[in-house]
Design an enzyme around this catalytic site. Structure first.
Site, PDB file in Angstrom:
ATOM      1  N   ASP A 150     -16.913  12.004   5.096  1.00  0.00           N
ATOM      2  CA  ASP A 150     -17.751  12.719   5.980  1.00  0.00           C
ATOM      3  C   ASP A 150     -18.264  14.001   5.190  1.00  0.00           C
ATOM      4  O   ASP A 150     -17.726  14.471   4.272  1.00  0.00           O
ATOM      5  CB  ASP A 150     -16.672  13.284   6.870  1.00  0.00           C
ATOM      6  CG  ASP A 150     -16.526  12.817   8.228  1.00  0.00           C
ATOM      7  OD1 ASP A 150     -17.373  12.014   8.309  1.00  0.00           O
ATOM      8  OD2 ASP A 150     -15.609  13.230   8.806  1.00  0.00           O
ATOM      9  N   ASP A 193     -11.470  13.480   9.334  1.00  0.00           N
ATOM     10  CA  ASP A 193     -10.417  14.208   9.771  1.00  0.00           C
ATOM     11  C   ASP A 193     -10.410  14.210  11.509  1.00  0.00           C
ATOM     12  O   ASP A 193      -9.310  14.473  12.081  1.00  0.00           O
ATOM     13  CB  ASP A 193     -10.808  15.914   9.567  1.00  0.00           C
ATOM     14  CG  ASP A 193     -12.500  16.247   9.921  1.00  0.00           C
ATOM     15  OD1 ASP A 193     -12.810  15.235  10.678  1.00  0.00           O
ATOM     16  OD2 ASP A 193     -12.707  17.144   9.539  1.00  0.00           O
ATOM     17  N   ALA A 249      12.356 -17.397 -19.079  1.00  0.00           N
ATOM     18  CA  ALA A 249      11.679 -16.785 -20.220  1.00  0.00           C
ATOM     19  C   ALA A 249      10.246 -16.712 -19.659  1.00  0.00           C
ATOM     20  O   ALA A 249       9.541 -15.834 -20.140  1.00  0.00           O
ATOM     21  CB  ALA A 249      11.749 -17.501 -21.295  1.00  0.00           C
ATOM     22  N   ASP A 265     -12.617   9.262  13.593  1.00  0.00           N
ATOM     23  CA  ASP A 265     -12.583   8.494  12.220  1.00  0.00           C
ATOM     24  C   ASP A 265     -11.424   7.365  12.154  1.00  0.00           C
ATOM     25  O   ASP A 265     -11.512   6.785  11.243  1.00  0.00           O
ATOM     26  CB  ASP A 265     -12.470   9.708  11.164  1.00  0.00           C
ATOM     27  CG  ASP A 265     -13.580  10.495  11.046  1.00  0.00           C
ATOM     28  OD1 ASP A 265     -14.657  10.069  11.402  1.00  0.00           O
ATOM     29  OD2 ASP A 265     -13.508  11.804  11.007  1.00  0.00           O
ATOM     30  N   ASN A 307       6.550 -13.102 -23.857  1.00  0.00           N
ATOM     31  CA  ASN A 307       7.249 -14.138 -23.391  1.00  0.00           C
ATOM     32  C   ASN A 307       6.834 -15.534 -23.508  1.00  0.00           C
ATOM     33  O   ASN A 307       7.495 -16.558 -23.797  1.00  0.00           O
ATOM     34  CB  ASN A 307       7.256 -14.078 -21.849  1.00  0.00           C
ATOM     35  CG  ASN A 307       7.957 -12.990 -21.181  1.00  0.00           C
ATOM     36  OD1 ASN A 307       8.618 -12.166 -21.999  1.00  0.00           O
ATOM     37  ND2 ASN A 307       8.249 -12.992 -19.786  1.00  0.00           N
ATOM     38  N   ILE A 335       9.219 -15.789 -16.742  1.00  0.00           N
ATOM     39  CA  ILE A 335       9.254 -14.763 -15.897  1.00  0.00           C
ATOM     40  C   ILE A 335       9.220 -13.370 -16.606  1.00  0.00           C
ATOM     41  O   ILE A 335      10.360 -13.151 -17.142  1.00  0.00           O
ATOM     42  CB  ILE A 335      10.256 -14.754 -14.802  1.00  0.00           C
ATOM     43  CG1 ILE A 335      10.258 -16.304 -14.057  1.00  0.00           C
ATOM     44  CG2 ILE A 335       9.955 -13.655 -13.667  1.00  0.00           C
ATOM     45  CD1 ILE A 335       8.960 -16.689 -13.265  1.00  0.00           C
TER      46      ILE A 335
END
Length: 868
Positions: A462, A785, A416, A789, A851, A418
């Protein structure tokens, strides 16, 4: 230790440089002479203790030697100990490095100290400072005949194909296993197994169903991301023109080997790393490697320098690197590196083995899961203990059935605790968020990366292609009569001409505007065309010249109009070079012997003005005066301060007789020109960027612009975009790569505030910035790009690659890919990540609250004695 010590020393015809580094100082010596010590950046010194290898790329053969703290070179050696700021030999006496290096070999011991090196750069042998004759001997080739077919086949067997292996796609099994690594998932599986042991098949089935659904959704999402990225183009050449057996032949680029002689023409992709020995007006676009969109002029002379270490890739003007593209001119070069040995290949190799990233959400859920396990075990023990005590008090003995009953009660309470629905909610929420991002042209490769985006506090972006359009555009044209603003976007030849804020109804009536754009159109080799299949405008040639052609076409005065309709015929061209900094084209206005001549010249404004003896104003052409020159110089300064690139425009009409006797000599052709004006270009900001940066800053995210531009240009653009404020001082607003190099990692982290704009940066600088922001507690996103990088993208909390301009390697290293290369898409994805995280947080709170009510109810019944 800098330098490739796995290779024997080169012949004495060319210096072979060794460098050693200790306690923040470096000395550089060669076989011919020694140089004095010079201070080097403290951040270049990497910690080295015990048998831990320093974290920078090296050749595999040297790894064991590095781990042992010893570099060995050859069989005979001079032992040198680096200790306490002093170089000592085995007898603890100071070492004369000039004498030590006069021997053929050297061995360096590193005691309790450091190894100098750039963590993003492998140790390498460079070729820009070598003579072509020496390279011919080393590679056993000839620039007149090239390699023989037999040599090429033998070398291909040794070096392997000239290819960059594509990163293999993740297998379905690997994706499934990644989904099962989450602690909460493992916890649910454990509880399900326990339920099966207790023969609670319905409960166990429900838990396993949740696990299966989570795995299926995660696998499907990652496979979708892989299929979306599979369509992106490769960046390696397929064919190359090579000199074999004395003949030029076209071969597969994958068959190139060191020593091959390769010919480069306009539009060709460089198939390997080349040392150029012919460069005739050669310009190469190295954006995929360096990130900068302006082509680099190449030379064919040997480059020598006195500085310690090696030149950056961008400064190696006599080298052409794999994946770059020839935009203008012709060249020839010798292949010196292929495949994984190239600059791109070295970075590719350096990226392997990096551990997987864990998002902040996954870290929090992992901690929550461990807390819940501990809580469930404690509650289980308490309930079982209380229950058995009550049984003992009531009946005086504890039977096996009592143990079994109360153990099942304890397990029920533990289960219960969990929140089994949490995994399903997290998975579904992230999957929906990733789907919404895809609709905005943002591909999130793994679902947890979306939540990490939502947690980002710094975006390092960039400039070129992300904050800006990634292509040059003419924005302003100043003639001696008026200043015109040119509108429009991209390469589409549509736009208006304005004076002030007023649109000109009939711009063709402005003779000064027509003349200036005539020079722009005729003094250019670039072309633009519409690609119907892709529904977009495309260009060939130099980006700056393409921008001039676009501007001319907006007035319906492109090169095609003058050539096809007005009868202009190109006679010859004096190409741009780095000394003259200008280009001149000579035309005949007609094809007969009586045709008049037209000379068009463009170039650096300060080089054009001294060539002009006349100027055009409202009354026509007249002699240029000192006041005219001063006015033009003030306009150049004003436009340059705004981050604009300024070109001067001039022309000269000549008679038919003068045209027939005109020699192709710059000093004769480029004289007594008429100054037509100045045209200012820039890579303009994307229209959506301004609002996106404002939204990001309002949301508490620092936007950092990283560029290779000059600091003044970088500051002007960052100010225009709103990245830095007018209140920022110069030092706090912009920092250069040189200044970064002078700071250690600790010094960089300790700065009161990291600037929001960095100029003239190297790949190592980008990586250093990512590590510094992370060390300061930020969740850092890095965009890029180019191949350069990739290391920074790999180490950032969230790596973001460009889908259009990005290379395969960068896309592979990234967690997120922008299909439109637009910064505003990043902000939209961050917003979606925050929305997703907020929803997960709210539902987690609800589940735990629900819970907990079960837990308190069972505990109350056990303590009070109410039957369960």
């Amino acid at each position: 230790v800098h330098g490739d010590l796995s290779r024997p020393p080169m012949s004495r015809s060319g210096p072979y440089e060794y460098s050693y580094s200790y306690s923040g100082r470096t000395s550089s010596l060669d076989e011919e002479s020694s140089s004095s010590a010079a201070v080097v950046p403290r951040r270049a010194i990497q910690p080295f203790t015990g048998t831990e290898a320093p974290q920078f790329g090296v050749r595999p053969a040297l790894k064991k030697q590095i781990a042992a703290g010893v570099f060995e070179h050859g069989t005979q050696a001079t032992d040198v100990v680096v200790k306490d700021d002093t170089l000592m030999d085995d007898n603890k006496a100071p070492v004369d490095m000039g004498a030590a290096l006069s021997k053929t070999t050297i061995r360096v011991h590193l005691e309790g100290g450091a190894v100098a090196g750039d963590p993003s750069q492998p140790l390498e042998t460079v070729f820009y400072n070598r003579k072509i004759a020496d390279l011919e001997k080393e590679f056993n080739t000839s620039i007149e005949r090239g390699l023989t077919s037999a040599q090429a086949a033998e070398l291909l067997a040794i070096h392997g194909p000239n290819e960059l292996p594509k990163p293999p796609p993740k297998s379905v099994l690997a994706i499934v296993m990644d989904q099962l690594k989450d602690f909460i998932i493992l916890l649910l599986i454990a509880v399900a197994i326990l339920e099966l042991g207790l023969r609670e098949f319905v409960e166990a089935g429900a838990l396993l169903l949740v696990v299966i659904c989570n795995v299926v959704v995660g696998v499907v999402q990652e496979l979708k991301a892989q299929s979306s990225l599979a369509a992106l183009d490769s960046f390696t050449a397929t064919k190359a023109v090579v000199l074999r057996d004395g003949k030029r032949v076209k071969v597969d680029a994958s068959s190139l080997v060191p020593g091959d002689i390769v010919t480069l023409d306009e539009g060709a992709m460089v198939p390997a790393d080349l040392r150029l020995f012919v460069a005739m007006g050669l310009y190469v676009d190295e954006q995929k490697l360096t990130g900068e969109n302006l082509p680099v002029e190449k030379i064919d002379e040997r480059i020598t320098h006195d500085a310690v270490g090696v030149l950056s890739v961008g400064d190696r003007k006599n080298m052409a690197f794999m994946a770059s593209v020839v935009t203008k001119g012709i060249g020839e070069g010798m292949v010196v590196r292929t495949g994984l040995s190239t600059q791109i290949g070295a970075i590719s190799s350096a990226l392997t083995g990096h551990s997987a990233k864990v998002s902040p959400l996954m870290q929090k859920l992992g901690r929550l899961g461990k807390m819940l396990v501990g809580l469930s075990l404690i509650l289980c023990a308490i309930v079982v203990a209380i229950g058995l005590i009550r049984v003992r008090v009531k009946s005086g003995t504890i039977k096996g059935s009592d143990l079994q009953r109360w153990f099942k009660v304890g397990i029920t309470l533990a289960v219960a605790v969990i929140p089994e629905g949490l995994v399903a909610v997290v998975t579904v929420s992230l999957a929906l968020g990733v789907r919404r991002c895809a609709q905005q042209l943002v591909i999130v490769k793994t679902m947890p990366a979306l939540e990490t985006l939502g947690s980002v506090t710094v975006i390092c972006s960039d400039k070129t292609g992300t904050l800006t359009e990634g292509r040059m555009r003419a924005e302003m044209l100043t003639t001696p009569i008026a200043t015109f603003t040119i509108t429009g976007t991209g390469l589409e030849p549509k736009g208006d001409f304005l004076i002030g804020n007023i649109k000109i109804a009939e711009p063709k009536r402005h003779a000064d505007l027509v003349e200036a754009l005539k020079v722009c159109a005729l003094c250019s080799n670039a072309t633009i065309h519409f690609n119907g299949e892709k529904d977009t405008w495309e260009m060939t040639g130099d980006p700056t010249e393409a921008a001039l052609e676009v501007a001319a076409r907006k007035l319906d005065a492109g090169a095609g109009i003058w050539v096809a309709e007005r009868g202009f015929e190109k006679l010859f061209e004096i190409p741009f070079d780095s000394d003259r900094k200008r280009m001149t084209v000579v035309f005949a206005n007609g094809s007969d012997a009586h045709a008049l001549g037209y000379i068009a010249t463009k170039g650096a404004a300060d080089r054009i003005l001294p060539l002009c003896g006349r100027i055009r104003d409202e009354h026509g052409e007249r002699a240029i005066t000192a006041d005219d020159v001063s006015k033009a110089e003030r306009e150049i300064m004003a436009m340059s301060s705004k981050g604009l690139r300024v070109l001067g425009l001039a022309h000269r009409d000549i008679t038919a007789h003068a045209l027939r006797n005109l020699p192709e000599e710059p000093e004769v052709v480029e004289r007594d020109l008429c100054f037509d004006g100045l045209i200012a270009l820039r890579d303009p900001p994307r229209a959506t960027v301004f609002d996106s940066i404002r939204v990001a800053k309002t949301a508490g995210i620092q936007v950092v612009m990283i560029t290779g531009d000059h600091p003044a240009t970088a500051k002007a653009i960052a100010s225009q975009l709103g990245i830095i404020d007018s209140s920022d001082t110069a030092g706090a607003a912009v920092m250069t790569g040189v200044e970064l190099d002078q700071l250690s990692h600790e010094d960089l982290v300790a700065l009161p505030k990291l600037p929001s704009c960095f100029a003239r940066v190297s790949p190592a600088n980008k990586l250093a910035l990512v590590m510094a922001f992370k060390a300061r507690g930020h969740i850092a996103a890095m965009t890029g790009d180019g191949v350069n990088d990739a290391p920074a993208i790999k180490h950032a909390n969230v790596g973001i690659a460009m889908g259009i301009a990005g290379t395969d390697l960068t896309i592979s290293a990234a967690d997120v890919v922008l299909l439109n290369d637009d910064f505003s898409s990043i902000v939209a994805a961050v917003e979606q990540g925050r929305v997703t995280f907020d929803g997960i947080t709210k539902f987690t709170t609800y589940l735990l609250a629900a819970n907990s009510s079960y837990i308190w109810a069972i505990l109350f019944c056990v303590v009070v004695g109410i039957p369960i």
